[in-house]
Scaffold this active site. Structure first.
Site, PDB file in Angstrom:
ATOM      1  N   CYS A 183       3.244   8.265   1.400  1.00  0.00           N
ATOM      2  CA  CYS A 183       3.921   7.320   2.490  1.00  0.00           C
ATOM      3  C   CYS A 183       4.040   5.927   1.682  1.00  0.00           C
ATOM      4  O   CYS A 183       3.294   5.677   1.101  1.00  0.00           O
ATOM      5  CB  CYS A 183       2.658   7.068   3.611  1.00  0.00           C
TER       6      CYS A 183
ATOM      7  N   CYS B  24       5.434  -7.006   7.352  1.00  0.00           N
ATOM      8  CA  CYS B  24       6.495  -6.628   8.427  1.00  0.00           C
ATOM      9  C   CYS B  24       6.572  -7.676   9.448  1.00  0.00           C
ATOM     10  O   CYS B  24       5.669  -8.527   9.864  1.00  0.00           O
ATOM     11  CB  CYS B  24       5.871  -5.621   9.025  1.00  0.00           C
TER      12      CYS B  24
ATOM     13  N   CYS C 127       4.819  -5.124  16.316  1.00  0.00           N
ATOM     14  CA  CYS C 127       4.249  -4.233  17.268  1.00  0.00           C
ATOM     15  C   CYS C 127       2.732  -4.397  17.739  1.00  0.00           C
ATOM     16  O   CYS C 127       1.989  -4.775  16.778  1.00  0.00           O
ATOM     17  CB  CYS C 127       4.598  -2.820  16.797  1.00  0.00           C
TER      18      CYS C 127
ATOM     19  N   CYS D 291      -0.241  -2.689  15.712  1.00  0.00           N
ATOM     20  CA  CYS D 291      -0.012  -2.212  14.369  1.00  0.00           C
ATOM     21  C   CYS D 291      -0.510  -3.215  13.451  1.00  0.00           C
ATOM     22  O   CYS D 291      -0.286  -4.575  13.723  1.00  0.00           O
ATOM     23  CB  CYS D 291       1.420  -2.055  13.976  1.00  0.00           C
TER      24      CYS D 291
ATOM     25  N   CYS E 293      -1.679   5.645  10.040  1.00  0.00           N
ATOM     26  CA  CYS E 293      -0.786   5.113  10.431  1.00  0.00           C
ATOM     27  C   CYS E 293      -1.251   3.649  11.184  1.00  0.00           C
ATOM     28  O   CYS E 293      -2.029   3.693  11.779  1.00  0.00           O
ATOM     29  CB  CYS E 293      -0.138   5.911  11.643  1.00  0.00           C
TER      30      CYS E 293
ATOM     31  N   GLU F  74       0.775  -1.280  -0.099  1.00  0.00           N
ATOM     32  CA  GLU F  74       0.121   0.040  -0.129  1.00  0.00           C
ATOM     33  C   GLU F  74       1.027   1.286   0.082  1.00  0.00           C
ATOM     34  O   GLU F  74       1.946   1.103   0.592  1.00  0.00           O
ATOM     35  CB  GLU F  74      -0.688   0.014   1.159  1.00  0.00           C
TER      36      GLU F  74
HETATM   37  N1  SAH Z   1       8.213   0.088  10.867  1.00  0.00           N
HETATM   38  C1  SAH Z   1       8.812   1.561  10.902  1.00  0.00           C
HETATM   39  C2  SAH Z   1       7.807   2.156   9.739  1.00  0.00           C
HETATM   40  C3  SAH Z   1       6.446   2.499   9.938  1.00  0.00           C
HETATM   41  S1  SAH Z   1       6.027   3.982  10.630  1.00  0.00           S
HETATM   42  C4  SAH Z   1       8.305   2.243  12.147  1.00  0.00           C
HETATM   43  O1  SAH Z   1       7.755   1.223  13.006  1.00  0.00           O
HETATM   44  O2  SAH Z   1       8.676   3.390  12.526  1.00  0.00           O
HETATM   45  C5  SAH Z   1       4.419   3.820  11.109  1.00  0.00           C
HETATM   46  C6  SAH Z   1       4.050   4.566  12.328  1.00  0.00           C
HETATM   47  O3  SAH Z   1       2.694   4.257  12.521  1.00  0.00           O
HETATM   48  C7  SAH Z   1       4.956   3.926  13.715  1.00  0.00           C
HETATM   49  O4  SAH Z   1       5.417   5.156  14.199  1.00  0.00           O
HETATM   50  C8  SAH Z   1       3.963   3.375  14.363  1.00  0.00           C
HETATM   51  O5  SAH Z   1       4.453   3.427  15.735  1.00  0.00           O
HETATM   52  C9  SAH Z   1       2.774   4.071  14.145  1.00  0.00           C
HETATM   53  N2  SAH Z   1       1.520   3.114  14.308  1.00  0.00           N
HETATM   54  C10 SAH Z   1       1.411   1.810  14.126  1.00  0.00           C
HETATM   55  N3  SAH Z   1       0.221   1.315  14.487  1.00  0.00           N
HETATM   56  C11 SAH Z   1      -0.505   2.348  14.543  1.00  0.00           C
HETATM   57  C12 SAH Z   1      -1.787   2.740  14.993  1.00  0.00           C
HETATM   58  N4  SAH Z   1      -2.777   1.409  15.218  1.00  0.00           N
HETATM   59  N5  SAH Z   1      -2.258   4.024  15.042  1.00  0.00           N
HETATM   60  C13 SAH Z   1      -1.420   4.849  15.278  1.00  0.00           C
HETATM   61  N6  SAH Z   1      -0.224   4.697  14.776  1.00  0.00           N
HETATM   62  C14 SAH Z   1       0.332   3.424  14.538  1.00  0.00           C
END
Ligand code: SAH
Length: 360
Positions: free
Chosen positions: A122, A129, A133, A136, A352, A83
């Site tokens: 983006c 991935c 986390c 996510c 995000c 995406e």
């Molecule tokens: N893998 C890298 C790049 C992805 S950035 C990283 O983790 O930094 C995506 C961003 O969205 C990250 O800062 C992550 O912490 C945030 N994110 C992930 N899941 C989310 C959610 N459900 N709501 C809001 N932010 C989220």
């Protein structure tokens, strides 16, 4: 670029054919080899015989949010999809990181011309991935494979063509914050940065990469002669909490992460960004804001607060706005620039952490 030059030289062509191929793909965004009119017909035929193809990944689906954000499902040559998100006005993520100097004048002109001031794309770096986390969605997919540099740039070129946008005439920011962990696909990610800067015309000062905290690569990244800005996903204010929401913290804990951050060589006026996803009653208490203040003390940093973008399969809730603002106030009172990111495209699962190839 060098690879294309070698390809041309290898078939007895002059070196500048490499540049012509490069421009055909990344500047003119030509779809088919036989349409690359800068190359002699017989060389086009020769390349085709050797099995070469030019072109961009296909936009398989497109979802448009009420806020103007567009989520693209982009199909790669092997049928895998990733995406890519187009945000006509960004999400405020670039506020205060030193990149907006001169924007007021330039962006006014741009806005009159195209209706937006600073669009942000983006981009994804992996199919899925591996980082896992807990808040996510992309984590639910696991990782399938790394993207090639050309597939990373290809997403951007495909979206630029779809939007009819041509850098550097029109201003575009790139954030490596889509699906995947860029620092677990480091070489291809860095190669895509160079292709974007040299080939597409997007300066590295308009790019930001976000990492979940792959400490050895943060160190390498600091030594790159040409590099985007750096954002680090913090998301927990102490080791127990961060390990709970980001199991990766057991491998590289906050001590190591913040040491790498402290040693990171920032350029003049540059700030290191920390992202902090706020999870109601998990990491959003005033006490935790004070821990964040202690963590970043002495670093020229800014903090982007992101209220959790919700999803049914996640065990977390989005905090009330007042809770988010209270957290922000504590950081700001301690002298740390802190911004609340506007959620973009939540209604189409483009925000995000929501990227998981949802097509329903
Ligand atoms: N893998 C890298 C790049 C992805 S950035 C990283 O983790 O930094 C995506 C961003 O969205 C990250 O800062 C992550 O912490 C945030 N994110 C992930 N899941 C989310 C959610 N459900 N709501 C809001 N932010 C989220």
């Amino acid at each position: 670029m060098q690879e294309l030059t070698n390809l041309a030289l290898g078939s007895g062509q002059p070196a500048y054919r490499g540049q012509q191929l490069f421009d055909a793909v990344y500047r003119q965004k030509i779809e088919r080899l036989d349409q690359v009119s800068t190359l002699p017909l017989e060389y086009r035929a020769r390349l085709a015989e050797q099995g070469w193809e030019v072109g961009l990944p296909r936009i398989a689906r497109k979802f448009i949010s009420s806020d103007g954000t567009v989520r693209y499902l982009v199909e790669l040559a092997d049928g895998e999809t990733v995406e890519t998100v187009w945000m006509p006005e960004g999400d405020g993520g670039e506020s205060g990181d030193g990149s907006e100097a001169g924007d007021e004048i330039d962006s006014g002109i741009n806005a009159e011309r195209v209706g937006w001031r600073r669009a942000t794309i983006c981009v994804s770096s992996q199919v899925g991935c591996a980082v896992n986390c807990k808040f996510c969605f992309t984590a639910l997919l696991g990782v399938k494979r790394n993207l090639e540099a050309g597939e990373i740039v290809g997403q951007i070129a495909a979206v630029l063509r779809e939007q009819g946008v041509e850098p550097p005439l029109q201003r575009v920011n790139i954030v490596f914050m889509g699906m995947g962990e860029p620092f677990l696909n480091y070489d291809n990610f860095m190669k895509s940065v160079r292709l974007l800067a040299d080939g597409v015309g997007i300066p590295e000062s308009r790019m930001t990469v976000s990492t979940a905290g792959i400490v050895p690569r943060i160190h390498d990244f600091g030594h790159e002669p040409l590099r985007p800005k750096l954002a680090i996903s913090l998301n927990g204010s102490n080791d127990a909490l961060r390990s709970e929401v980001m199991p990766l913290n057991r491998k590289w804990n906050l001590g190591e992460l913040m040491k790498a951050a402290r040693e990171f060589p920032l350029r003049a006026r540059e700030r290191l960004t920390f992202e902090y996803v706020l999870l109601a009653d998990v990491n959003d208490a005033p006490e935790q804001a004070r821990e964040v203040v202690e963590l970043v003390r002495g670093i020229r940093a800014k903090i982007n607060l992101i209220a959790l973008n919700p999803g049914t399969e996640l065990p977390y809730r989005t905090p009330e706005q007042e809770r988010v603002l209270a957290f922000q106030r504590i950081l700001v009172a301690a002298g740390i620039p802190a911004f609340v990111r506007r959620p973009r495209g939540r209604d189409i699962f483009a925000a995000c952490g929501q990227l998981k190839r949802t097509v329903e």
